[in-house]
Design an enzyme around this catalytic site. Structure first.
Site, PDB file in Angstrom:
ATOM      1  N   HIS A  76       0.946  -1.199   0.101  1.00 31.71           N
ATOM      2  CA  HIS A  76       0.046  -0.163  -0.035  1.00 31.71           C
ATOM      3  C   HIS A  76       0.736   1.171  -0.001  1.00 31.71           C
ATOM      4  O   HIS A  76       1.741   1.567   0.872  1.00 31.71           O
ATOM      5  CB  HIS A  76      -0.968   0.177   1.182  1.00 31.71           C
ATOM      6  CG  HIS A  76      -2.100  -1.104   1.252  1.00 31.71           C
ATOM      7  ND1 HIS A  76      -2.964  -0.757   2.001  1.00 31.71           N
ATOM      8  CD2 HIS A  76      -2.325  -1.955   0.247  1.00 31.71           C
ATOM      9  CE1 HIS A  76      -3.919  -1.918   1.892  1.00 31.71           C
ATOM     10  NE2 HIS A  76      -3.368  -2.719   0.826  1.00 31.71           N
ATOM     11  N   TYR A 204      -9.284   4.816   7.860  1.00 30.71           N
ATOM     12  CA  TYR A 204      -9.580   5.200   9.389  1.00 30.71           C
ATOM     13  C   TYR A 204     -10.672   6.126   9.336  1.00 30.71           C
ATOM     14  O   TYR A 204     -10.281   7.131   9.092  1.00 30.71           O
ATOM     15  CB  TYR A 204      -8.125   5.682  10.111  1.00 30.71           C
ATOM     16  CG  TYR A 204      -7.122   4.493  10.175  1.00 30.71           C
ATOM     17  CD1 TYR A 204      -6.846   3.946  11.368  1.00 30.71           C
ATOM     18  CD2 TYR A 204      -6.260   3.933   9.194  1.00 30.71           C
ATOM     19  CE1 TYR A 204      -5.753   3.014  11.613  1.00 30.71           C
ATOM     20  CE2 TYR A 204      -5.202   3.256   9.190  1.00 30.71           C
ATOM     21  CZ  TYR A 204      -4.889   2.671  10.758  1.00 30.71           C
ATOM     22  OH  TYR A 204      -4.153   1.704  10.706  1.00 30.71           O
ATOM     23  N   PRO A 296      -3.954  -0.756  19.076  1.00 31.34           N
ATOM     24  CA  PRO A 296      -3.878  -1.375  17.718  1.00 31.34           C
ATOM     25  C   PRO A 296      -3.900  -0.232  16.603  1.00 31.34           C
ATOM     26  O   PRO A 296      -3.604  -0.467  15.434  1.00 31.34           O
ATOM     27  CB  PRO A 296      -4.918  -2.183  17.592  1.00 31.34           C
ATOM     28  CG  PRO A 296      -5.956  -1.898  18.491  1.00 31.34           C
ATOM     29  CD  PRO A 296      -5.181  -1.217  19.716  1.00 31.34           C
ATOM     30  N   LYS A 300       1.402  -0.787  15.267  1.00 35.36           N
ATOM     31  CA  LYS A 300       2.753  -0.872  15.693  1.00 35.36           C
ATOM     32  C   LYS A 300       3.226  -2.118  16.379  1.00 35.36           C
ATOM     33  O   LYS A 300       4.364  -2.343  16.801  1.00 35.36           O
ATOM     34  CB  LYS A 300       2.807   0.313  16.705  1.00 35.36           C
ATOM     35  CG  LYS A 300       2.927   1.727  15.867  1.00 35.36           C
ATOM     36  CD  LYS A 300       3.614   1.750  14.656  1.00 35.36           C
ATOM     37  CE  LYS A 300       3.449   2.935  13.774  1.00 35.36           C
ATOM     38  NZ  LYS A 300       4.274   2.746  12.339  1.00 35.36           N
ATOM     39  N   TYR A 388       3.720   6.494  10.247  1.00 39.35           N
ATOM     40  CA  TYR A 388       2.919   5.225   9.841  1.00 39.35           C
ATOM     41  C   TYR A 388       3.673   4.259   9.240  1.00 39.35           C
ATOM     42  O   TYR A 388       3.905   2.912   9.397  1.00 39.35           O
ATOM     43  CB  TYR A 388       1.818   5.641   9.149  1.00 39.35           C
ATOM     44  CG  TYR A 388       0.508   4.512   9.040  1.00 39.35           C
ATOM     45  CD1 TYR A 388      -0.110   4.520   9.841  1.00 39.35           C
ATOM     46  CD2 TYR A 388       0.529   3.919   7.767  1.00 39.35           C
ATOM     47  CE1 TYR A 388      -1.223   3.556   9.902  1.00 39.35           C
ATOM     48  CE2 TYR A 388      -0.323   2.877   7.639  1.00 39.35           C
ATOM     49  CZ  TYR A 388      -1.248   2.608   8.757  1.00 39.35           C
ATOM     50  OH  TYR A 388      -2.079   1.688   8.790  1.00 39.35           O
TER      51      TYR A 388
END
Length: 393
Positions: A76, A204, A296, A300, A388
């Site tokens: 991604h 998200y 979560p 990580k 990220y």
């Protein structure tokens, strides 16, 4: 009389941290024995995280276990934020020149177990009553029971990779530990289903009714989560109710693309931040969930285990190859510095995207201002993207 064994590094736990550490040590000529209290079938079937940072993928390549990852993993280049019914894309690759890879933790574990059993060394499955001895001295030992027989494993070092409730950290007196932790007043209700994902990238979503996450494990298997009260019961969430609530929170642009189906697995998980310091005690080294837990939200957990292994494996290689223990002495400081940065990002993203504050409160307005800043600031988006895809080891 216990059966006597000898190795260089005794590793407790056949999760990602223990298996990856053993693999990297073997490639550098260092022997180990892994003790695992569960069966192989249980360990390989555990459903866990599925987002790998750029650095974690590189470490798996170094370990020689990335062939299937590159064949089946989903690369991604961005991630989407769902806000007020609309969507905003963070261009991870454009901002950092790095990507993330969606590949389930269970797949990583299966690949590492296959490599281990191909000749790297033993895994003792269903090792019960594991106990640590003399790790503050020069000759640490592990005792355990397997196959109805008592065993004693002498080793140079012990790697505690046995998770949050394992024997490693619990063998330490509380007076030796500094604990930092925070519980969040909500949990994640998750569903895994054999249905195609609703989006090519993770979403998200922040919604007045609570957070939602659209994720995936493959082109045909999806993983979804919604924010819920941490004390809710699974029986109060039949599949139809969960799917309806998920669609509502993902918004009208995404909902028509959500394919529903029976749950393969459904769970409620409380969110918790936890750090235990130091990560070294004599010849015992804590790694992964034995030393830290993250919410979560930022994906990580597995990646922090990999970064711990990066530092610990190099420290052990330096000790054995060059008789230099400098990195062993620096392990806790080096590993925990990166742990805190990941903890900060997971904490920040959790509070940014979840329903936390009362409607109309000052705190809620500050949360909205933070979101508005992120969406309008290339610098803010770069900070998000850097964290990220994973900060450097």
């Amino acid at each position: 009389m216990a059966r006597q064994q000898r190795t260089q590094v005794g590793i407790i736990g056949a999760g990602p941290a223990g298996l990856l550490l053993a693999r990297l040590l073997k490639l550098n000529g260092i022997e180990s024995v892994i003790l695992e209290d569960r069966s192989r079938a249980y360990v390989e079937a555990r459903i866990r995280a599925g987002v790998l940072e750029h650095g974690t993928v590189k470490l798996l390549e170094e370990a020689g276990v990335a062939e299937r990852l590159h064949r089946e993993g989903l690369v991604h280049e961005g991630v989407e934020l769902g806000l007020d019914g609309g969507r905003f894309r963070i261009d991870l690759a454009g901002l950092t020149d790095k990507t993330i890879t969606v590949y389930g933790q269970s797949e990583v574990v299966q690949d590492l177990i296959a490599a281990r059993l191909a000749g790297d060394g033993p895994i003792v499955w269903e090792a019960s009553d594991v106990a640590l001895h003399d790790f503050e001295m020069d000759r640490p030992r592990l005792t355990y029971r397997a196959g109805g027989v008592d065993h004693e494993l002498a080793c140079d070092f012990i790697a505690g990779c046995d998770g949050f409730r394992g024997a490693s950290r619990s063998s330490l007196p509380a007076s030796r530990l500094r604990i930092y932790e925070q519980d969040y007043p909500f949990g994640w209700l998750g569903i895994l289903a054999d249905v195609p994902p609703c989006s090519e990238e993770l979403i998200y979503a922040s919604h007045p009714r609570g957070f939602a996450l659209a994720s995936m494990r493959s082109h045909t298997r999806s993983r979804y989560y919604i924010q819920c009260d941490r004390h809710e019961k699974l029986e109060d969430w039949p599949d139809d109710r969960l799917w309806d609530e998920l669609k509502r929170r993902l918004g009208p642009d995404v909902a028509p693309r959500v394919t529903t189906g029976p749950a393969l697995e459904k769970s409620i998980t409380g969110l918790h931040s936890f750090v235990c310091l130091p990560m070294r005690h004599g010849r015992l080294f804590l790694a992964g969930d034995a030393a830290h837990i993250v919410p979560p939200t930022g994906a990580k957990g597995l990646n922090l285990a990999a970064s711990d292994v990066h530092y610990l494996s190099r420290a052990l290689v330096s000790h054995y190859a060059r008789n230099d223990s400098t990195l062993l002495g620096a392990y806790s400081e080096q590993a925990s510095a990166r742990v805190w940065k990941a903890e900060r990002f997971s904490w920040w993203l959790t509070l940014l995207m979840h329903k936390v504050h009362p409607d109309g409160s000052f705190a809620e307005q500050m949360q909205r201002a933070e979101i508005d800043y992120l969406l309008s600031s290339p610098a803010g988006q770069t900070v998000f993207a850097e964290n990220y895809v994973g900060l450097p080891f």
